[in-house]
Design a protein around this motif. Structure first.
Motif, mmCIF file in Angstrom:
data_model
loop_
_atom_site.group_PDB
_atom_site.id
_atom_site.type_symbol
_atom_site.label_atom_id
_atom_site.label_comp_id
_atom_site.label_asym_id
_atom_site.label_seq_id
_atom_site.Cartn_x
_atom_site.Cartn_y
_atom_site.Cartn_z
ATOM 1 N N THR A 1 -9.099 19.495 -1.718
ATOM 2 C CA THR A 1 -9.632 19.411 -0.246
ATOM 3 C C THR A 1 -9.023 18.176 0.451
ATOM 4 O OG1 THR A 1 -11.657 20.205 -1.168
ATOM 5 C CG2 THR A 1 -11.705 19.194 0.814
ATOM 6 N N PRO A 2 -8.546 18.537 1.452
ATOM 7 C CA PRO A 2 -8.021 17.364 2.380
ATOM 8 C C PRO A 2 -8.824 16.066 2.075
ATOM 9 C CG PRO A 2 -7.866 19.169 3.502
ATOM 10 C CD PRO A 2 -8.780 19.529 2.352
ATOM 11 N N THR A 3 -7.943 15.014 2.068
ATOM 12 C CA THR A 3 -8.677 13.511 1.689
ATOM 13 C C THR A 3 -7.796 12.475 2.216
ATOM 14 O OG1 THR A 3 -9.493 12.196 0.065
ATOM 15 C CG2 THR A 3 -7.707 13.899 -0.641
ATOM 16 N N GLU A 4 -8.248 11.368 2.445
ATOM 17 C CA GLU A 4 -7.571 10.333 2.836
ATOM 18 C C GLU A 4 -7.042 9.492 1.813
ATOM 19 O OE1 GLU A 4 -9.356 7.840 6.004
ATOM 20 O OE2 GLU A 4 -9.400 9.763 7.225
ATOM 21 N N SER A 5 -7.653 9.850 0.470
ATOM 22 C CA SER A 5 -7.223 9.076 -0.677
ATOM 23 C C SER A 5 -5.954 9.620 -1.299
ATOM 24 C CB SER A 5 -8.340 9.076 -1.697
ATOM 25 O OG SER A 5 -9.758 8.548 -1.148
ATOM 26 N N SER A 6 -5.316 8.957 -2.055
ATOM 27 C CA SER A 6 -4.128 9.501 -2.799
ATOM 28 C C SER A 6 -4.535 10.110 -3.812
ATOM 29 C CB SER A 6 -3.472 8.399 -3.727
ATOM 30 O OG SER A 6 -2.689 7.374 -2.477
ATOM 31 N N VAL A 7 -3.765 11.702 -3.881
ATOM 32 C CA VAL A 7 -4.055 12.592 -4.830
ATOM 33 C C VAL A 7 -3.324 12.405 -6.182
ATOM 34 C CG1 VAL A 7 -4.127 15.095 -5.618
ATOM 35 C CG2 VAL A 7 -4.441 14.289 -2.943
ATOM 36 N N THR A 8 -3.926 12.149 -7.311
ATOM 37 C CA THR A 8 -3.122 11.929 -8.306
ATOM 38 C C THR A 8 -2.704 13.434 -9.036
ATOM 39 O OG1 THR A 8 -4.472 10.222 -9.160
ATOM 40 C CG2 THR A 8 -3.273 11.129 -11.027
ATOM 41 N N ILE A 9 -1.407 13.294 -9.278
ATOM 42 C CA ILE A 9 -0.882 14.706 -9.797
ATOM 43 C C ILE A 9 -0.074 14.179 -11.477
ATOM 44 C CG2 ILE A 9 0.880 16.388 -9.680
ATOM 45 C CD1 ILE A 9 0.870 16.003 -6.694
ATOM 46 N N THR A 10 -0.386 15.044 -12.342
ATOM 47 C CA THR A 10 0.197 14.690 -13.610
ATOM 48 C C THR A 10 1.337 15.649 -13.825
ATOM 49 O OG1 THR A 10 -1.972 13.904 -14.625
ATOM 50 C CG2 THR A 10 -0.430 14.513 -16.235
ATOM 51 N N VAL A 11 2.522 14.862 -14.085
ATOM 52 C CA VAL A 11 3.570 15.752 -14.415
ATOM 53 C C VAL A 11 4.014 15.495 -15.850
ATOM 54 C CG1 VAL A 11 4.652 15.491 -11.963
ATOM 55 C CG2 VAL A 11 5.118 13.772 -13.839
ATOM 56 N N PRO B 1 -3.235 12.252 6.737
ATOM 57 C CA PRO B 1 -1.956 12.093 6.115
ATOM 58 C C PRO B 1 -2.168 12.578 4.564
ATOM 59 C CG PRO B 1 -2.720 9.764 6.306
ATOM 60 C CD PRO B 1 -3.742 10.648 7.170
ATOM 61 N N ILE B 2 -1.169 12.750 3.799
ATOM 62 C CA ILE B 2 -1.129 13.122 2.580
ATOM 63 C C ILE B 2 -0.425 11.772 1.640
ATOM 64 C CG2 ILE B 2 -0.235 14.730 0.789
ATOM 65 C CD1 ILE B 2 -0.264 16.975 2.906
ATOM 66 N N SER B 3 -1.085 11.416 0.696
ATOM 67 C CA SER B 3 -0.370 10.412 -0.278
ATOM 68 C C SER B 3 -0.855 10.948 -1.481
ATOM 69 C CB SER B 3 -0.898 9.145 0.094
ATOM 70 O OG SER B 3 -2.385 9.205 0.041
ATOM 71 N N ILE B 4 0.070 10.488 -2.437
ATOM 72 C CA ILE B 4 0.075 10.976 -3.857
ATOM 73 C C ILE B 4 0.320 10.026 -5.037
ATOM 74 C CG2 ILE B 4 0.663 13.285 -3.235
ATOM 75 C CD1 ILE B 4 3.704 12.419 -4.962
ATOM 76 N N ILE B 5 0.023 9.987 -6.118
ATOM 77 C CA ILE B 5 0.217 9.193 -7.165
ATOM 78 C C ILE B 5 0.786 10.224 -8.392
ATOM 79 C CG2 ILE B 5 -0.587 7.674 -9.098
ATOM 80 C CD1 ILE B 5 -2.704 6.803 -7.198
ATOM 81 N N ALA B 6 1.987 9.839 -8.652
ATOM 82 C CA ALA B 6 2.694 10.851 -9.652
ATOM 83 C C ALA B 6 2.503 10.026 -11.008
ATOM 84 C CB ALA B 6 3.902 11.299 -9.396
ATOM 85 N N GLN B 7 1.958 10.679 -12.137
ATOM 86 C CA GLN B 7 1.681 9.960 -13.343
ATOM 87 C C GLN B 7 2.361 10.714 -14.528
ATOM 88 O OE1 GLN B 7 -2.513 8.831 -13.815
ATOM 89 N NE2 GLN B 7 -2.914 10.948 -14.570
ATOM 90 N N ARG B 8 2.858 10.386 -15.465
ATOM 91 C CA ARG B 8 3.308 11.016 -16.447
ATOM 92 C C ARG B 8 2.350 11.491 -17.630
ATOM 93 N NH1 ARG B 8 9.615 9.597 -17.409
ATOM 94 N NH2 ARG B 8 8.991 10.445 -19.418
ATOM 95 N N ALA B 9 2.535 12.528 -18.108
ATOM 96 C CA ALA B 9 1.365 13.159 -19.212
ATOM 97 C C ALA B 9 1.877 12.385 -20.353
ATOM 98 C CB ALA B 9 1.547 14.628 -19.241
ATOM 99 N N ASP B 10 3.013 12.196 -20.668
ATOM 100 C CA ASP B 10 3.353 11.681 -22.196
ATOM 101 C C ASP B 10 3.191 10.179 -21.901
ATOM 102 O OD1 ASP B 10 5.872 12.226 -20.441
ATOM 103 O OD2 ASP B 10 6.858 10.707 -21.737
ATOM 104 N N ASP B 11 2.972 9.524 -23.227
ATOM 105 C CA ASP B 11 2.942 8.027 -23.232
ATOM 106 C C ASP B 11 3.984 7.409 -24.190
ATOM 107 O OD1 ASP B 11 1.761 8.930 -25.556
ATOM 108 O OD2 ASP B 11 -0.122 7.930 -25.569
ATOM 109 N N SER B 12 4.863 8.250 -24.868
ATOM 110 C CA SER B 12 5.810 7.952 -25.803
ATOM 111 C C SER B 12 7.073 7.531 -24.921
ATOM 112 C CB SER B 12 6.221 9.153 -26.456
ATOM 113 O OG SER B 12 6.367 10.145 -26.117
#
Length: 306
Positions: A161-171, A46-57
């Motif tokens: 590479t396919p992984t069971e861990s969540s993939v972190t994507i910075t937006v 399965p594919i799982s993600i973590i979306a995080q923001r690039a800005d901290d303001s």
């Protein structure tokens, strides 16, 4: 008598011989064919993600926020091309509630095939053209709700590479950000500026974005934007565009009106800060670029009173 005995012996011999031949004709049973071992299907990952923001303001994602996700497989060592449909994953949303949860189960192609992941916010269920998706900022951003509704975030994670861990994507921000700060100079007091009216003028508020690379192209006619007042500053999200010698900022204090004429190349994910010092007898202005993304460049100009 001897003849009869001889006939009996011959018949018996013939019967015995036929009996042996009959025994030899009996087919022996074949051993049973062994049953092949059951085939085992390759386990889907399965594919799982973590979306995080690039800005901290700005504030983090809030409960109920949704991002859209595309997953595009590689062909050997060559990255695939993002299309509106036919990808490994086509515009599936993930909703946030402390963790990111997909609307349905999605999977990698197999355990070996790499892929690129494309993520954007806010989610839209109707994307006909991934290379020219319409986005916009509000003309009236005076409320925090309208200001936030002008956001568009985009990010990409390549060669995963396919992984069971969540993939972190910075937006990061597809828009630019403009902050106007007013400073009381000679002849003015800080309380004089509390009722100042600020308008950002002559900017396009519509654009398209290529979800494959994040490139933003301004479209449509130029409009004026009313910024949000926050802690004595004026904040606005701006479509990336290049402006040349236009009256960008209009400041009205009582019966006096000031204009800033400027040339600026507004770029995605960059914050531009304009600190304006207002004097009765001579107006000064300082324009700089601040983080989101810091650029070592400073702008300076004069404003004039009309």
């Amino acid at each position: 008598m001897n003849k009869l005995l001889l006939s009996i012996i011959m018949v018996s011999t013939l019967l015995i011989s036929c009996s042996k031949d009959s025994d030899n004709d009996i087919t022996k049973p074949k051993p049973p064919t062994p049953t092949p071992p059951p085939t085992t299907e390759e386990k889907k990952i399965p594919i799982s993600i973590i979306a995080q923001r690039a800005d901290d303001s700005d504030t983090s994602f809030k409960s109920g926020d949704k991002v859209g996700l595309y997953v595009v497989n590689y062909g050997g060592s060559t990255a695939g091309k993002l299309t509106a449909s036919g990808n490994q994953v086509d515009n599936v949303y993930f909703s946030y509630s402390g963790n990111w949860t997909s609307e349905k189960k999605i999977y990698w192609k197999d355990k070996n095939t790499k892929a690129d992941l494309f993520c954007y916010y806010p989610y839209s269920s109707n994307i006909a053209n991934v290379t020219s998706f319409p986005i916009a900022v509000n003309k009236n951003q005076s409320s925090e709700e309208n200001y936030k509704a002008s956001e568009f975030l985009w990010g990409k994670k390549t060669g995963v590479t396919p992984t069971e861990s969540s993939v972190t994507i910075t937006v990061q921000q597809a828009m630019s950000k403009l902050i106007v700060k007013l400073v009381a100079g000679n002849g003015y007091k800080e309380e004089d500026l509390s009722n100042a009216e600020v308008l950002i003028c002559g900017l396009k508020t519509n654009a398209t974005i290529n979800l494959a690379d994040g490139e933003v192209t301004s479209t449509g006619n130029s409009m004026d934007i009313t910024p949000m007042k926050k802690s004595g500053e004026y904040h606005a999200l701006v479509v990336p565009q290049n402006i040349k010698e236009i009256d960008l900022i209009k400041v009205t204090i009582g019966e006096n009106t000031f204009h800033l004429n400027e040339t600026i190349d507004f770029t995605s994910n960059k914050q531009y800060t304009c600190t304006i010092t207002i004097d009765r007898s001579g107006q000064g202005i300082t324009i700089g670029i601040d983080s989101w993304e810091v650029e070592d460049k400073d702008y300076g100009d004069q404003i004039y009173n009309i």
